[in-house]
Design a protein around this motif. Structure first.
Motif, PDB file in Angstrom:
ATOM      1  N   UNK A 189       4.432 -28.397  35.864  1.00  7.54           N
ATOM      2  CA  UNK A 189       3.409 -27.489  36.331  1.00  7.54           C
ATOM      3  C   UNK A 189       2.855 -27.955  37.681  1.00  7.54           C
ATOM      4  N   UNK A 190       2.705 -27.030  38.614  1.00  7.56           N
ATOM      5  CA  UNK A 190       2.160 -27.368  39.932  1.00  7.56           C
ATOM      6  C   UNK A 190       0.683 -27.729  39.791  1.00  7.56           C
ATOM      7  N   UNK A 191       0.257 -28.717  40.557  1.00  9.09           N
ATOM      8  CA  UNK A 191      -1.148 -29.123  40.544  1.00  9.09           C
ATOM      9  C   UNK A 191      -1.978 -28.151  41.364  1.00  9.09           C
ATOM     10  N   UNK A 192      -3.202 -27.927  40.931  1.00  3.73           N
ATOM     11  CA  UNK A 192      -4.155 -27.132  41.680  1.00  3.73           C
ATOM     12  C   UNK A 192      -5.403 -27.960  41.861  1.00  3.73           C
ATOM     13  N   UNK A 193      -6.370 -27.433  42.602  1.00  8.29           N
ATOM     14  CA  UNK A 193      -7.624 -28.163  42.802  1.00  8.29           C
ATOM     15  C   UNK A 193      -8.326 -28.411  41.476  1.00  8.29           C
ATOM     16  N   UNK A 194      -8.130 -27.511  40.536  1.00  7.87           N
ATOM     17  CA  UNK A 194      -8.822 -27.616  39.258  1.00  7.87           C
ATOM     18  C   UNK A 194      -8.212 -28.693  38.367  1.00  7.87           C
ATOM     19  N   UNK A 195      -6.875 -28.809  38.331  1.00  8.08           N
ATOM     20  CA  UNK A 195      -6.275 -29.748  37.390  1.00  8.08           C
ATOM     21  C   UNK A 195      -5.684 -31.001  38.045  1.00  8.08           C
ATOM     22  N   UNK A 196      -6.093 -31.309  39.293  1.00  8.44           N
ATOM     23  CA  UNK A 196      -5.652 -32.548  39.922  1.00  8.44           C
ATOM     24  C   UNK A 196      -6.356 -33.726  39.257  1.00  8.44           C
ATOM     25  N   UNK A 246      -4.786 -34.183  49.928  1.00  4.30           N
ATOM     26  CA  UNK A 246      -4.730 -33.052  50.844  1.00  4.30           C
ATOM     27  C   UNK A 246      -4.135 -31.846  50.114  1.00  4.30           C
ATOM     28  N   UNK A 247      -4.882 -30.743  50.145  1.00  4.86           N
ATOM     29  CA  UNK A 247      -4.499 -29.518  49.456  1.00  4.86           C
ATOM     30  C   UNK A 247      -4.032 -28.472  50.462  1.00  4.86           C
ATOM     31  N   UNK A 248      -3.164 -27.591  50.042  1.00  5.93           N
ATOM     32  CA  UNK A 248      -2.607 -26.559  50.906  1.00  5.93           C
ATOM     33  C   UNK A 248      -3.664 -25.521  51.278  1.00  5.93           C
ATOM     34  N   UNK A 249      -3.344 -24.743  52.290  1.00  6.45           N
ATOM     35  CA  UNK A 249      -4.213 -23.647  52.703  1.00  6.45           C
ATOM     36  C   UNK A 249      -4.405 -22.659  51.547  1.00  6.45           C
ATOM     37  N   UNK A 250      -3.347 -22.381  50.821  1.00  7.00           N
ATOM     38  CA  UNK A 250      -3.425 -21.456  49.690  1.00  7.00           C
ATOM     39  C   UNK A 250      -4.373 -21.985  48.614  1.00  7.00           C
ATOM     40  N   UNK A 251      -4.283 -23.265  48.296  1.00  9.44           N
ATOM     41  CA  UNK A 251      -5.177 -23.864  47.302  1.00  9.44           C
ATOM     42  C   UNK A 251      -6.618 -23.849  47.796  1.00  9.44           C
ATOM     43  N   UNK A 252      -6.819 -24.165  49.067  1.00 12.62           N
ATOM     44  CA  UNK A 252      -8.172 -24.177  49.632  1.00 12.62           C
ATOM     45  C   UNK A 252      -8.778 -22.777  49.608  1.00 12.62           C
ATOM     46  N   UNK A 253      -7.990 -21.778  50.000  1.00 13.92           N
ATOM     47  CA  UNK A 253      -8.477 -20.402  49.989  1.00 13.92           C
ATOM     48  C   UNK A 253      -8.864 -19.975  48.577  1.00 13.92           C
ATOM     49  N   UNK A 260      -9.803 -21.928  46.099  1.00 14.17           N
ATOM     50  CA  UNK A 260     -11.010 -22.681  45.740  1.00 14.17           C
ATOM     51  C   UNK A 260     -12.259 -22.018  46.325  1.00 14.17           C
ATOM     52  N   UNK A 261     -12.154 -21.532  47.567  1.00 14.20           N
ATOM     53  CA  UNK A 261     -13.302 -20.919  48.240  1.00 14.20           C
ATOM     54  C   UNK A 261     -13.482 -19.451  47.901  1.00 14.20           C
ATOM     55  N   UNK A 262     -12.485 -18.845  47.250  1.00 17.18           N
ATOM     56  CA  UNK A 262     -12.563 -17.425  46.933  1.00 17.18           C
ATOM     57  C   UNK A 262     -12.315 -16.560  48.158  1.00 17.18           C
ATOM     58  N   UNK A 263     -11.498 -17.047  49.079  1.00 11.95           N
ATOM     59  CA  UNK A 263     -11.167 -16.333  50.303  1.00 11.95           C
ATOM     60  C   UNK A 263      -9.670 -16.070  50.360  1.00 11.95           C
ATOM     61  N   UNK A 264      -9.267 -15.180  51.240  1.00  8.07           N
ATOM     62  CA  UNK A 264      -7.838 -14.998  51.474  1.00  8.07           C
ATOM     63  C   UNK A 264      -7.370 -16.062  52.469  1.00  8.07           C
TER      64      UNK A 264
END
Length: 85
Positions: free
Chosen positions: A2-9, A18-25, A27-31
């Motif tokens: 399973x790929x790691x996300x900000x929530x389950x790291x 360091x998290x990807x732009x997709x993960x950061x977006x 996390x922030x609730x943005x595109x």
């Protein structure tokens, strides 16, 4: 696997990993596009330029940016961010 996300790291690595732009977006609730525009204009969270074609965000930078934008009332928000009261 399973790929790691900000929530389950793992919590040991959260703040400096360091998290990807997709993960950061997410996390922030943005595109991703909004995050790119904020980065271009200088109004988004601090990012890490890993190479000419790759960048990322630390969780601590994302949390710091969110905290810097936190307000207690709409009056505080309009004054703080230059809007009309």
């Amino acid at each position: 696997m399973k790929a790691h996300t900000l929530v389950n790291m793992p919590s040991v690595m959260d703040e400096t990993c360091i998290h990807s732009e997709k993960q950061a977006a997410k996390f922030l609730g943005l595109s991703c596009r909004t995050l790119q525009n904020m980065r271009r204009d200088g109004g988004g969270p601090a990012f890490v330029k890993i190479s000419d074609r790759r960048l990322g965000y630390t969780l601590s930078a994302l949390r710091k940016w969110v905290a810097s934008r936190s307000v207690r009332s709409t009056a505080d928000a309009t004054t703080r961010f230059g809007g009309a009261a």
